[in-house]
Write a protein that holds these residues in place. Structure first.
Motif, PDB file in Angstrom:
ATOM      1  N   MET A 138      26.099 -48.153 -50.377  1.00  0.00           N
ATOM      2  CA  MET A 138      26.296 -46.758 -50.706  1.00  0.00           C
ATOM      3  C   MET A 138      25.582 -45.924 -49.651  1.00  0.00           C
ATOM      4  O   MET A 138      24.486 -46.270 -49.227  1.00  0.00           O
ATOM      5  CB  MET A 138      25.688 -46.379 -52.042  1.00  0.00           C
ATOM      6  CG  MET A 138      25.917 -47.299 -53.169  1.00  0.00           C
ATOM      7  SD  MET A 138      25.264 -46.606 -54.697  1.00  0.00           S
ATOM      8  CE  MET A 138      23.664 -47.341 -54.660  1.00  0.00           C
ATOM      9  N   HIS A 139      26.221 -44.868 -49.254  1.00  0.00           N
ATOM     10  CA  HIS A 139      25.642 -43.927 -48.303  1.00  0.00           C
ATOM     11  C   HIS A 139      25.639 -42.553 -48.959  1.00  0.00           C
ATOM     12  O   HIS A 139      26.632 -42.157 -49.570  1.00  0.00           O
ATOM     13  CB  HIS A 139      26.485 -43.846 -47.031  1.00  0.00           C
ATOM     14  CG  HIS A 139      26.770 -45.177 -46.421  1.00  0.00           C
ATOM     15  ND1 HIS A 139      25.860 -45.850 -45.659  1.00  0.00           N
ATOM     16  CD2 HIS A 139      27.879 -45.958 -46.472  1.00  0.00           C
ATOM     17  CE1 HIS A 139      26.390 -46.982 -45.246  1.00  0.00           C
ATOM     18  NE2 HIS A 139      27.616 -47.077 -45.735  1.00  0.00           N
ATOM     19  N   ARG A 140      24.545 -41.831 -48.815  1.00  0.00           N
ATOM     20  CA  ARG A 140      24.443 -40.509 -49.416  1.00  0.00           C
ATOM     21  C   ARG A 140      24.251 -39.467 -48.316  1.00  0.00           C
ATOM     22  O   ARG A 140      23.386 -39.605 -47.467  1.00  0.00           O
ATOM     23  CB  ARG A 140      23.267 -40.460 -50.388  1.00  0.00           C
ATOM     24  CG  ARG A 140      23.162 -39.119 -51.112  1.00  0.00           C
ATOM     25  CD  ARG A 140      21.973 -39.090 -52.004  1.00  0.00           C
ATOM     26  NE  ARG A 140      20.777 -38.977 -51.165  1.00  0.00           N
ATOM     27  CZ  ARG A 140      19.555 -38.860 -51.625  1.00  0.00           C
ATOM     28  NH1 ARG A 140      19.334 -38.877 -52.919  1.00  0.00           N
ATOM     29  NH2 ARG A 140      18.543 -38.755 -50.810  1.00  0.00           N
ATOM     30  N   PHE A 141      25.081 -38.442 -48.367  1.00  0.00           N
ATOM     31  CA  PHE A 141      25.022 -37.330 -47.427  1.00  0.00           C
ATOM     32  C   PHE A 141      25.029 -36.031 -48.209  1.00  0.00           C
ATOM     33  O   PHE A 141      25.669 -35.944 -49.268  1.00  0.00           O
ATOM     34  CB  PHE A 141      26.255 -37.317 -46.510  1.00  0.00           C
ATOM     35  CG  PHE A 141      26.414 -38.552 -45.682  1.00  0.00           C
ATOM     36  CD1 PHE A 141      25.856 -38.634 -44.415  1.00  0.00           C
ATOM     37  CD2 PHE A 141      27.124 -39.641 -46.162  1.00  0.00           C
ATOM     38  CE1 PHE A 141      26.003 -39.776 -43.648  1.00  0.00           C
ATOM     39  CE2 PHE A 141      27.278 -40.782 -45.404  1.00  0.00           C
ATOM     40  CZ  PHE A 141      26.712 -40.850 -44.146  1.00  0.00           C
ATOM     41  N   PHE A 142      24.348 -35.004 -47.704  1.00  0.00           N
ATOM     42  CA  PHE A 142      24.549 -33.677 -48.262  1.00  0.00           C
ATOM     43  C   PHE A 142      25.983 -33.282 -47.943  1.00  0.00           C
ATOM     44  O   PHE A 142      26.425 -33.417 -46.797  1.00  0.00           O
ATOM     45  CB  PHE A 142      23.568 -32.657 -47.671  1.00  0.00           C
ATOM     46  CG  PHE A 142      22.170 -32.800 -48.184  1.00  0.00           C
ATOM     47  CD1 PHE A 142      21.853 -32.399 -49.475  1.00  0.00           C
ATOM     48  CD2 PHE A 142      21.179 -33.352 -47.392  1.00  0.00           C
ATOM     49  CE1 PHE A 142      20.571 -32.538 -49.969  1.00  0.00           C
ATOM     50  CE2 PHE A 142      19.892 -33.492 -47.870  1.00  0.00           C
ATOM     51  CZ  PHE A 142      19.583 -33.087 -49.163  1.00  0.00           C
ATOM     52  N   HIS A 143      26.713 -32.836 -48.957  1.00  0.00           N
ATOM     53  CA  HIS A 143      28.136 -32.549 -48.714  1.00  0.00           C
ATOM     54  C   HIS A 143      28.317 -31.457 -47.676  1.00  0.00           C
ATOM     55  O   HIS A 143      29.269 -31.489 -46.899  1.00  0.00           O
ATOM     56  CB  HIS A 143      28.887 -32.262 -50.026  1.00  0.00           C
ATOM     57  CG  HIS A 143      28.893 -30.851 -50.461  1.00  0.00           C
ATOM     58  ND1 HIS A 143      27.914 -30.317 -51.246  1.00  0.00           N
ATOM     59  CD2 HIS A 143      29.771 -29.851 -50.193  1.00  0.00           C
ATOM     60  CE1 HIS A 143      28.190 -29.049 -51.471  1.00  0.00           C
ATOM     61  NE2 HIS A 143      29.299 -28.739 -50.837  1.00  0.00           N
ATOM     62  N   HIS A 144      27.397 -30.497 -47.600  1.00  0.00           N
ATOM     63  CA  HIS A 144      27.510 -29.446 -46.581  1.00  0.00           C
ATOM     64  C   HIS A 144      27.410 -30.041 -45.182  1.00  0.00           C
ATOM     65  O   HIS A 144      28.170 -29.675 -44.282  1.00  0.00           O
ATOM     66  CB  HIS A 144      26.435 -28.376 -46.794  1.00  0.00           C
ATOM     67  CG  HIS A 144      26.488 -27.312 -45.754  1.00  0.00           C
ATOM     68  ND1 HIS A 144      25.747 -27.373 -44.591  1.00  0.00           N
ATOM     69  CD2 HIS A 144      27.214 -26.173 -45.677  1.00  0.00           C
ATOM     70  CE1 HIS A 144      26.010 -26.322 -43.844  1.00  0.00           C
ATOM     71  NE2 HIS A 144      26.896 -25.569 -44.489  1.00  0.00           N
ATOM     72  N   ASP A 145      26.478 -30.981 -44.966  1.00  0.00           N
ATOM     73  CA  ASP A 145      26.336 -31.627 -43.657  1.00  0.00           C
ATOM     74  C   ASP A 145      27.585 -32.425 -43.310  1.00  0.00           C
ATOM     75  O   ASP A 145      28.066 -32.395 -42.171  1.00  0.00           O
ATOM     76  CB  ASP A 145      25.120 -32.553 -43.636  1.00  0.00           C
ATOM     77  CG  ASP A 145      23.799 -31.814 -43.726  1.00  0.00           C
ATOM     78  OD1 ASP A 145      23.774 -30.578 -43.514  1.00  0.00           O
ATOM     79  OD2 ASP A 145      22.786 -32.474 -44.018  1.00  0.00           O
ATOM     80  N   ALA A 146      28.103 -33.160 -44.289  1.00  0.00           N
ATOM     81  CA  ALA A 146      29.299 -33.962 -44.061  1.00  0.00           C
ATOM     82  C   ALA A 146      30.499 -33.072 -43.722  1.00  0.00           C
ATOM     83  O   ALA A 146      31.271 -33.367 -42.806  1.00  0.00           O
ATOM     84  CB  ALA A 146      29.597 -34.813 -45.292  1.00  0.00           C
ATOM     85  N   GLU A 147      30.640 -31.978 -44.437  1.00  0.00           N
ATOM     86  CA  GLU A 147      31.737 -31.049 -44.194  1.00  0.00           C
ATOM     87  C   GLU A 147      31.615 -30.425 -42.809  1.00  0.00           C
ATOM     88  O   GLU A 147      32.613 -30.327 -42.072  1.00  0.00           O
ATOM     89  CB  GLU A 147      31.715 -29.977 -45.282  1.00  0.00           C
ATOM     90  CG  GLU A 147      32.946 -29.127 -45.363  1.00  0.00           C
ATOM     91  CD  GLU A 147      32.880 -28.270 -46.621  1.00  0.00           C
ATOM     92  OE1 GLU A 147      33.407 -28.728 -47.646  1.00  0.00           O
ATOM     93  OE2 GLU A 147      32.299 -27.173 -46.563  1.00  0.00           O
ATOM     94  N   HIS A 148      30.411 -30.008 -42.440  1.00  0.00           N
ATOM     95  CA  HIS A 148      30.173 -29.421 -41.119  1.00  0.00           C
ATOM     96  C   HIS A 148      30.483 -30.447 -40.035  1.00  0.00           C
ATOM     97  O   HIS A 148      31.143 -30.126 -39.035  1.00  0.00           O
ATOM     98  CB  HIS A 148      28.731 -28.933 -41.030  1.00  0.00           C
ATOM     99  CG  HIS A 148      28.424 -28.193 -39.778  1.00  0.00           C
ATOM    100  ND1 HIS A 148      27.181 -27.692 -39.518  1.00  0.00           N
ATOM    101  CD2 HIS A 148      29.168 -27.871 -38.700  1.00  0.00           C
ATOM    102  CE1 HIS A 148      27.174 -27.096 -38.336  1.00  0.00           C
ATOM    103  NE2 HIS A 148      28.376 -27.198 -37.827  1.00  0.00           N
ATOM    104  N   ALA A 149      30.026 -31.682 -40.203  1.00  0.00           N
ATOM    105  CA  ALA A 149      30.293 -32.729 -39.222  1.00  0.00           C
ATOM    106  C   ALA A 149      31.790 -32.982 -39.082  1.00  0.00           C
ATOM    107  O   ALA A 149      32.297 -33.100 -37.959  1.00  0.00           O
ATOM    108  CB  ALA A 149      29.575 -34.016 -39.623  1.00  0.00           C
ATOM    109  N   LEU A 150      32.509 -33.047 -40.191  1.00  0.00           N
ATOM    110  CA  LEU A 150      33.949 -33.286 -40.144  1.00  0.00           C
ATOM    111  C   LEU A 150      34.654 -32.158 -39.393  1.00  0.00           C
ATOM    112  O   LEU A 150      35.576 -32.405 -38.606  1.00  0.00           O
ATOM    113  CB  LEU A 150      34.501 -33.435 -41.564  1.00  0.00           C
ATOM    114  CG  LEU A 150      35.908 -33.979 -41.696  1.00  0.00           C
ATOM    115  CD1 LEU A 150      36.035 -35.359 -41.056  1.00  0.00           C
ATOM    116  CD2 LEU A 150      36.308 -34.041 -43.164  1.00  0.00           C
ATOM    117  N   THR A 151      34.200 -30.941 -39.590  1.00  0.00           N
ATOM    118  CA  THR A 151      34.770 -29.805 -38.866  1.00  0.00           C
ATOM    119  C   THR A 151      34.512 -29.938 -37.369  1.00  0.00           C
ATOM    120  O   THR A 151      35.407 -29.683 -36.554  1.00  0.00           O
ATOM    121  CB  THR A 151      34.184 -28.482 -39.409  1.00  0.00           C
ATOM    122  OG1 THR A 151      34.569 -28.360 -40.779  1.00  0.00           O
ATOM    123  CG2 THR A 151      34.688 -27.287 -38.637  1.00  0.00           C
TER     124      THR A 151
END
Length: 122
Positions: A1-14
């Protein structure tokens, strides 16, 4: 399992794909980020071969996005070789940690700067 702050993940995907992404409302965006993580996390068995990791998916829980991978347990495993590069290609100062629990104790690997593969011996 990997946990990321969703805001960081969303920013990275962008930053990675361009355009706008919404990990809260878009299962497709969550799947894209999970595939990105899956391509950047690997484990190899020491003392026994492991099957390749299977990507199970991703889900939101509060402010975190969880990405799930799995490989069957094997006998004779004496350690793991681990690589975890997610977000480090986006933000070079990113530090990733991997916690491995075995036999009631937790050991931590830290991936920063130029570290690529690390070995954890049980």
């Amino acid at each position: 399992m990997h946990r990321f702050f969703h805001h960081d993940a969303e920013h990275a995907l962008t930053l990675i794909e361009g355009g706008q992404h919404d990990l809260i409302d878009s299962a497709a965006d969550r799947a894209r980020f999970a595939a990105y993580v899956h391509a950047r996390f690997e484990i190899a068995g020491v003392g026994a071969d492991l099957a390749p990791l299977a990507l199970l998916g991703a889900e939101l829980e509060g402010e975190h996005l969880w990405v799930y991978q799995r490989t069957p347990a094997v006998d004779g495993l004496t350690g793991l070789d681990v690589r975890f590069d997610a977000l480090r290609d986006v933000w070079p100062d990113q530090v990733n940690t991997v916690n491995v629990e075995r036999g009631g104790s937790v050991r931590t690997l830290v991936f920063a700067a130029d570290s690529v593969w690390q070995r954890l011996v049980f």
